[in-house]
Design an enzyme around this catalytic site. Structure first.
Site, PDB file in Angstrom:
ATOM      1  N   ARG A   1      68.846   6.485  42.321  1.00 29.78           N
ATOM      2  CA  ARG A   1      69.867   6.623  43.376  1.00 29.78           C
ATOM      3  C   ARG A   1      69.608   5.536  44.406  1.00 29.78           C
ATOM      4  O   ARG A   1      68.497   5.390  44.900  1.00 29.78           O
ATOM      5  CB  ARG A   1      69.779   7.983  44.062  1.00 29.78           C
TER       6      ARG A   1
ATOM      7  N   HIS B   1      79.385   7.687  41.136  1.00 26.91           N
ATOM      8  CA  HIS B   1      78.524   8.881  41.119  1.00 26.91           C
ATOM      9  C   HIS B   1      78.828   9.653  39.822  1.00 26.91           C
ATOM     10  O   HIS B   1      79.419  10.735  39.852  1.00 26.91           O
ATOM     11  CB  HIS B   1      78.816   9.729  42.367  1.00 26.91           C
TER      12      HIS B   1
ATOM     13  N   GLN C   1      77.896  13.420  39.131  1.00 25.49           N
ATOM     14  CA  GLN C   1      78.753  14.346  39.892  1.00 25.49           C
ATOM     15  C   GLN C   1      80.055  14.612  39.138  1.00 25.49           C
ATOM     16  O   GLN C   1      80.583  15.724  39.149  1.00 25.49           O
ATOM     17  CB  GLN C   1      79.060  13.734  41.278  1.00 25.49           C
TER      18      GLN C   1
ATOM     19  N   ASP D   1      85.482  14.285  50.355  1.00 25.53           N
ATOM     20  CA  ASP D   1      84.084  13.848  50.525  1.00 25.53           C
ATOM     21  C   ASP D   1      83.913  13.479  51.994  1.00 25.53           C
ATOM     22  O   ASP D   1      84.909  13.341  52.726  1.00 25.53           O
ATOM     23  CB  ASP D   1      83.827  12.630  49.604  1.00 25.53           C
TER      24      ASP D   1
ATOM     25  N   CYS E   1      81.872  17.237  46.753  1.00 23.09           N
ATOM     26  CA  CYS E   1      80.570  16.960  46.135  1.00 23.09           C
ATOM     27  C   CYS E   1      79.416  17.531  46.955  1.00 23.09           C
ATOM     28  O   CYS E   1      78.342  17.762  46.412  1.00 23.09           O
ATOM     29  CB  CYS E   1      80.396  15.458  45.936  1.00 23.09           C
TER      30      CYS E   1
ATOM     31  N   ARG F   1      75.866  20.761  38.830  1.00 26.93           N
ATOM     32  CA  ARG F   1      75.106  19.511  38.820  1.00 26.93           C
ATOM     33  C   ARG F   1      73.903  19.646  37.895  1.00 26.93           C
ATOM     34  O   ARG F   1      73.563  18.729  37.153  1.00 26.93           O
ATOM     35  CB  ARG F   1      74.604  19.146  40.238  1.00 26.93           C
TER      36      ARG F   1
HETATM   37  N1  NVA Z   1      80.092   9.443  49.447  1.00 27.19           N
HETATM   38  C1  NVA Z   1      78.890  10.197  49.691  1.00 27.19           C
HETATM   39  C2  NVA Z   1      78.587  11.083  48.525  1.00 27.19           C
HETATM   40  C3  NVA Z   1      77.368  11.949  48.680  1.00 27.19           C
HETATM   41  C4  NVA Z   1      77.088  12.794  47.478  1.00 27.19           C
HETATM   42  C5  NVA Z   1      77.749   9.239  49.963  1.00 27.19           C
HETATM   43  O1  NVA Z   1      77.645   8.236  49.243  1.00 27.19           O
HETATM   44  O2  NVA Z   1      76.980   9.469  50.895  1.00 27.19           O
HETATM   45  N1   CP Z   2      76.446  15.696  45.773  1.00 25.16           N
HETATM   46  C1   CP Z   2      75.257  15.098  45.865  1.00 25.16           C
HETATM   47  O1   CP Z   2      74.986  14.070  45.227  1.00 25.16           O
HETATM   48  O2   CP Z   2      74.389  15.723  46.700  1.00 25.16           O
HETATM   49  P1   CP Z   2      72.977  15.169  47.162  1.00 25.16           P
HETATM   50  O3   CP Z   2      73.234  13.958  48.020  1.00 25.16           O
HETATM   51  O4   CP Z   2      72.356  16.303  47.928  1.00 25.16           O
HETATM   52  O5   CP Z   2      72.184  14.800  45.945  1.00 25.16           O
END
Ligand code: NVA
Ligand code: CP
Length: 329
Positions: free
Chosen positions: A106, A133, A136, A229, A270, A315
């Site tokens: 990540r 993602h 997800q 989101d 998400c 998830r």
């Molecule tokens: N768009 C958000 C998604 C988090 C799961 C981010 O990248 O922070």
């Molecule tokens: N939805 C998601 O990716 O959550 P986290 O950022 O908690 O992993």
């Protein structure tokens, strides 16, 4: 279906049949877990979990899924590795693939996870980048299938900033699965033209449609799934909060939007979500900008139409399916 040895970097790399296979595998792994069946398929294997951004769901999903299958996990936190700072991505990939059977990453740009995969001898899984993602998406698809019974022909509307990982990935997922995707946002927040063109090409094959609209009422009318989101994603500067709130507030998912979609519609996100601004950052936003809710209202988040926690649970089952399939168990 043989996905052994494959990376999981974006759904663009997978056929509709492969995606459906992973969703259905997740459903069966979920049923097995609920029935108390202990998976022991992968004892002796180990996975590395690299997180250059924070996480609750993704990290826990990888760890629980790996442990359920008898695997060991090593978590590398945003400050706990040399990756990309003292050591190149290529060297990191070659070191980790000598020790581990799979690597989750990540972080920031998609090119980083692509580079990691290029130099790794073991499967690399994208746990979120700025652009995509994909894990997800499997959870979203499983949740939609559980609640609506099918994927093809489902109308999914994404509200908010559609230029980032969630908007991009939902558009790809819908195109692949023959679903009707609408991005409902100000024009400046539409997904990039190149990705839209790619998805339109896929849609021609699958019967999907791609719609971009600024009009909330026509965009959300009759929707089966309303998705949103956060308006400011991880890694973005604090300065963008003000303009995002001003420009995206008309695209907040509230009761009016859900009523316009209809009683059949489900709401999902998400997570994490700014629905009541009672968290530490939420309170700071409330004080600074004088608002009490952001991308979705608390009423919608807590309503019977909301399936956010089903998606969060999924998830884990879907990430388990990705690891099981690509590690060849
Ligand atoms: N768009 C958000 C998604 C988090 C799961 C981010 O990248 O922070
Ligand atoms: N939805 C998601 O990716 O959550 P986290 O950022 O908690 O992993």
């Amino acid at each position: 279906m043989d996905l052994k040895g494959r990376d999981f970097l974006t759904l663009k790399d997978f056929t509709p049949e492969e995606i459906e296979y992973l969703v259905d595998l997740a459903a069966s792994l979920k049923a097995r877990k609920k029935a108390g069946i202990v998976e022991r398929d992968m004892r002796g294997k180990n996975v590395a979990l690299i997180f250059e951004k924070t996480s609750t769901r993704t990290r826990c999903a990888f760890e629980v899924a790996a442990h359920d299958m008898g695997m060991g996990t090593t978590y590398l936190d945003p400050s706990g590795s040399q990756i990309g700072k003292k050591e190149s991505i290529a060297d990191t990939a070659r070191v980790l693939s000598r020790m581990f059977d799979g690597i989750e990453y990540r972080g920031f740009g998609q090119e980083i996870v692509e580079e990691l995969a290029k130099y790794s001898d073991v499967p690399v899984w994208n746990g979120l980048t700025n652009e995509y993602h994909p894990t997800q998406m499997l959870a979203t698809l499983l949740t939609v299938k559980e609640h609506l019974g099918h994927l093809k022909g489902v109308k999914l509307v994404y509200m908010g900033d559609a230029r980032y990982n969630m908007g991009n990935s939902l558009m790809i997922a819908c195109a692949k699965m023959g679903m009707h995707f609408t991005a409902c946002a100000p024009k400046a927040y539409f997904p990039n033209a190149e990705l839209v063109a790619y998805c339109e090409g896929v849609a021609k094959e699958t019967g999907a449609t791609i719609t971009l609209t600024e009009d909330v009422m026509s965009g959300t009318r009759g929707a089966d799934v309303i998705y949103t989101d956060v308006w400011v994603s991880m890694g973005e500067p604090d300065e963008v909060w003000e303009s995002r709130i001003r420009e995206l507030m008309p695209y907040q998912v509230n009761k009016k939007v859900m009523d316009n979609a209809g009683p059949q519609a489900i709401f999902t996100h998400c997570l994490p979500a700014f629905h009541d601004l009672k968290t530490k950052i939420g309170k700071q936003i409330q004080e600074k900008f004088g608002i009490t809710e952001m991308e979705c209202t608390d009423e919608v988040f807590e309503s019977a139409q909301s399936v956010v926690f089903d998606e969060a649970e999924n998830r884990m089952h879907t990430i388990k399916a990705v690891m099981a399939a690509t590690l060849g168990a």
